[in-house]
Each structure stands twice: as structure tokens, then as C-alpha cells.
Design a protein around this motif. Structure first.
Motif, PDB file in Angstrom:
ATOM      1  N   MET A   1       0.840  -1.257   0.096  1.00  0.00           N
ATOM      2  CA  MET A   1      -0.034   0.262  -0.113  1.00  0.00           C
ATOM      3  C   MET A   1       0.675   1.270  -0.323  1.00  0.00           C
ATOM      4  N   LYS A   2       0.407   1.988  -0.819  1.00  0.00           N
ATOM      5  CA  LYS A   2       0.851   3.438  -0.850  1.00  0.00           C
ATOM      6  C   LYS A   2       0.634   4.161   0.171  1.00  0.00           C
ATOM      7  N   VAL A   3       1.531   5.074   0.658  1.00  0.00           N
ATOM      8  CA  VAL A   3       0.389   6.184   1.554  1.00  0.00           C
ATOM      9  C   VAL A   3       0.630   7.574   1.563  1.00  0.00           C
ATOM     10  N   CYS A  21       2.415   5.653  10.880  1.00  0.00           N
ATOM     11  CA  CYS A  21       3.631   4.601  11.037  1.00  0.00           C
ATOM     12  C   CYS A  21       2.960   3.813  11.660  1.00  0.00           C
ATOM     13  N   HIS A  22       1.928   4.113  13.000  1.00  0.00           N
ATOM     14  CA  HIS A  22       1.598   3.381  13.598  1.00  0.00           C
ATOM     15  C   HIS A  22      -0.208   2.781  12.936  1.00  0.00           C
ATOM     16  N   LEU A  23      -0.962   3.352  12.093  1.00  0.00           N
ATOM     17  CA  LEU A  23      -1.638   2.693  11.914  1.00  0.00           C
ATOM     18  C   LEU A  23      -0.738   1.335  10.528  1.00  0.00           C
ATOM     19  N   ILE A  31       5.463   5.121   2.708  1.00  0.00           N
ATOM     20  CA  ILE A  31       5.386   6.056   2.770  1.00  0.00           C
ATOM     21  C   ILE A  31       5.822   7.282   2.809  1.00  0.00           C
ATOM     22  N   ASP A  32       5.385   8.462   2.075  1.00  0.00           N
ATOM     23  CA  ASP A  32       6.218   8.994   1.276  1.00  0.00           C
ATOM     24  C   ASP A  32       5.617  10.299   2.543  1.00  0.00           C
ATOM     25  N   THR A  85       8.476   0.099   8.116  1.00  0.00           N
ATOM     26  CA  THR A  85       8.109   0.500   7.667  1.00  0.00           C
ATOM     27  C   THR A  85       8.729   1.600   6.708  1.00  0.00           C
ATOM     28  N   PRO A  86       9.068   1.374   5.260  1.00  0.00           N
ATOM     29  CA  PRO A  86       9.834   2.636   4.664  1.00  0.00           C
ATOM     30  C   PRO A  86       8.679   4.088   4.550  1.00  0.00           C
ATOM     31  N   CYS A  87       9.719   4.333   5.375  1.00  0.00           N
ATOM     32  CA  CYS A  87       8.687   6.396   4.986  1.00  0.00           C
ATOM     33  C   CYS A  87      10.126   7.462   4.192  1.00  0.00           C
ATOM     34  N   THR A  88      10.228   7.927   3.089  1.00  0.00           N
ATOM     35  CA  THR A  88      10.311   8.479   2.461  1.00  0.00           C
ATOM     36  C   THR A  88      10.308  10.574   2.397  1.00  0.00           C
TER      37      THR A  88
END
Length: 285
Positions: A1-3, A21-23, A31-32, A85-88
Motif C-alpha cells: 500500500m502506498k500512503v 507509522c503506527h497504523l 509511506i511518503d 515501514t519505509p518512510c521517505t
């Protein structure tokens, strides 16, 4: 899923990023964190320091704003990285609402997240212009976050529409590992009541989608004004997340605008609200 999480210098947007991030902690997600830097030509000098701010000073101020946001986003993204979880962080320039909508649609995101002030909800103020525009025009689910609440109890506001059913199908895999307590609150409004057989079929299909991912939803019934009954139940049961379809029973055929009920719930509650709308073919272009 892309967020896509819209961020700026506000504490609300940084809280929304941490909440996301918690969700997504146990979901297969990316996540972007998108910061929309205002175009210098769109800023009125009086909104910065005073009426005599020059172009050079304005550019420096915007640069400082960007650096501050980048630093905050990196700190918030560490929460995501901690749970793998990747976060950019991303930076674009333009009108915030327009850019959020353009990126979400053109890059095929699955969810947009916006932080909002909790105080404005308590005072009954309208949502900000960015929130309202994104809610009206985003052809995908939108999550409005006003405070950080661990997700243990979820209510799905159900009116008997296919959009409500699809909302349950959307959250079923999302909460597969977390397994919160999910309540389906079926609210029948006499003025716009859908045929009971159709409503029951949608409800059964939604429950089936949840049970396929090992959820054990609890169904409740209420009748009356949709917004009033939902807010009353949220206050009594203290749910951590509200999930609802963007449309009422009668889905708009052409201008697919969000219902007044969905807007009012997003405006009046302090709970996080996930307004579900199916992605359209235009979203993937």
C-alpha cells in the motif's frame, strides 16, 4: 500500500505522520511524507514578517521553513523505520491541495493522510481549505487525524451503500495483524432509507470481508439522524477510529462529491476519521 502523508511545520502534521507509522506498523506499506513548499509568487509579504519583506528575505524564509520541516520529518520517519515501514520525505512546490491531489492521483497512491487541529473540532470550526479541497476531490481514501490514539476499537458507520461495504473490504486486510475490535454501526435514516434487502446484502458482504481476515465484527443498529447518532455512539463507546464511506445511500452519478454527512463527521469529531472512496481509473494515470 502506498500512503501519502501531507506534512509541514505544524505539530498536527507531524503527529499525523507518526500516527500513520503506527497504523501501518504490520502492513505491507510504503509511506511518503510530502511537504508542499509554497511558491514565492503566491505568498503575500504581510503573511511572513511585515509589508516590506523583499524577495530575497522571502526566499531565505522559505528555505528555513523547508529545512525545519525536513528535520522534523526525518525525526518522525524514524518511528516508521523502527517498525520496518519505509518512510521517505519528499518536497514539491506549488499549491498544497492541488499538489497533494495531483501526486495522489498521478502516482497511484492508496491513501492520503492529513493532520488537523483538535481545537478547531472542539470549537466547531470548519476544516481548513486544504482539508476540505482534498476531501472533496480526492478519488481515493482520505484519513483525517486530530490526535494520536492507539487503534484498539474501530467503528464503521454503515448506511447500506456499496461504498460503505467497500470501506469494510479496505480495512479488513489493513488490520489483519492488529485485530482491533470492529463495530459496524448500521444507521437507518427514515428520510433516505434504502430498501432493507439491499442494505442487509451490503452489510452481509462487508461482514464477510472482515471475517475472511479473521475479524469478528459486532453489528449494532440505530435509527435517526446519521451524524447525530454516530457522534452519540462515538462519545459513549470511545472508539479510536471512525471509518465511513464518502457517499450517502444515493451515490452521485457524475460529480462524485463527498456527502455532507462525511464532511460534518470529519469536522465535528476529535477522533481520526477514514473517509473511504474507491480509486477511480483517473487515479492511476
Amino acid at each position: 500500500m502506498k500512503v501519502l502523508v501531507a506534512v509541514d511545520q505544524s505539530p498536527e502534521s507531524q503527529m499525523a505522520l507518526r500516527y500513520t507509522c503506527h497504523l501501518m506498523e504490520k502492513a505491507d506499506a510504503r509511506i511518503d511524507a510530502v511537504y508542499v513548499r509554497p511558491d514565492e509568487t503566491d505568498i503575500v509579504p504581510e503573511s511572513v514578517y511585515g509589508p516590506f519583506v523583499g524577495k530575497e528575505e522571502l526566499a531565505k524564509w522559505l528555505e528555513q521553513q523547508q529545512e525545519n520541516v525536513e528535520e522534523q520529518v526525518l525525526g518522525s520517519c524514524e518511528v516508521c523505520e523502527a517498525v520496518k515501514t519505509p518512510c521517505t520525505p519528499r518536497i514539491v512546490m506549488g499549491d498544497p491541495a492541488d499538489e497533494i491531489l495531483h501526486i495522489a492521483h498521478s502516482e497511484d497512491y492508496d491513501l492520503v493522510v492529513l493532520g488537523a487541529s483538535e481545537h478547531s473540532a472542539i470549537k466547531g470550526f470548519l476544516l481548513g481549505t486544504v482539508h476540505a479541497k482534498v476531501l472533496h476531490h480526492a478519488q481515493l481514501p482520505v484519513l483525517i487525524v486530530r490526535n494520536f490514539r492507539p487503534i484498539k476499537r474501530v467503528v464503521v458507520a454503515f448506511r447500506g451503500s456499496d461504498c460503505d461495504q467497500a470501506a469494510m473490504e479496505f480495512i479488513a486486510p489493513l488490520f489483519f495483524h492488529r485485530k482491533p475490535e470492529i463495530t459496524i454501526l448500521h444507521i437507518a435514516e427514515n428520510e433516505t432509507r434504502q430498501h432493507d434487502g439491499i442494505a442487509q446484502a451490503c452489510l452481509m458482504n462487508g461482514e464477510k470481508a472482515l471475517r475472511e481476515f479473521d475479524h469478528a465484527p459486532v453489528a449494532k443498529m440505530a435509527s435517526g439522524n446519521f451524524v447525530e447518532e454516530l457522534l452519540k455512539d462515538v462519545a459513549a463507546e470511545r472508539y479510536d477510529l471512525i471509518v465511513m464511506g464518502a457517499y450517502g445511500i444515493h451515490r452521485p452519478k457524475y460529480a462524485k462529491m463527498i456527502s455532507d454527512d462525511a464532511l460534518n463527521i470529519a469536522r465535528l469529531t476529535t477522533r481520526p476519521v477514514l473517509v473511504y472512496r474507491e480509486k477511480t481509473p483517473q487515479s492511476g494515470r
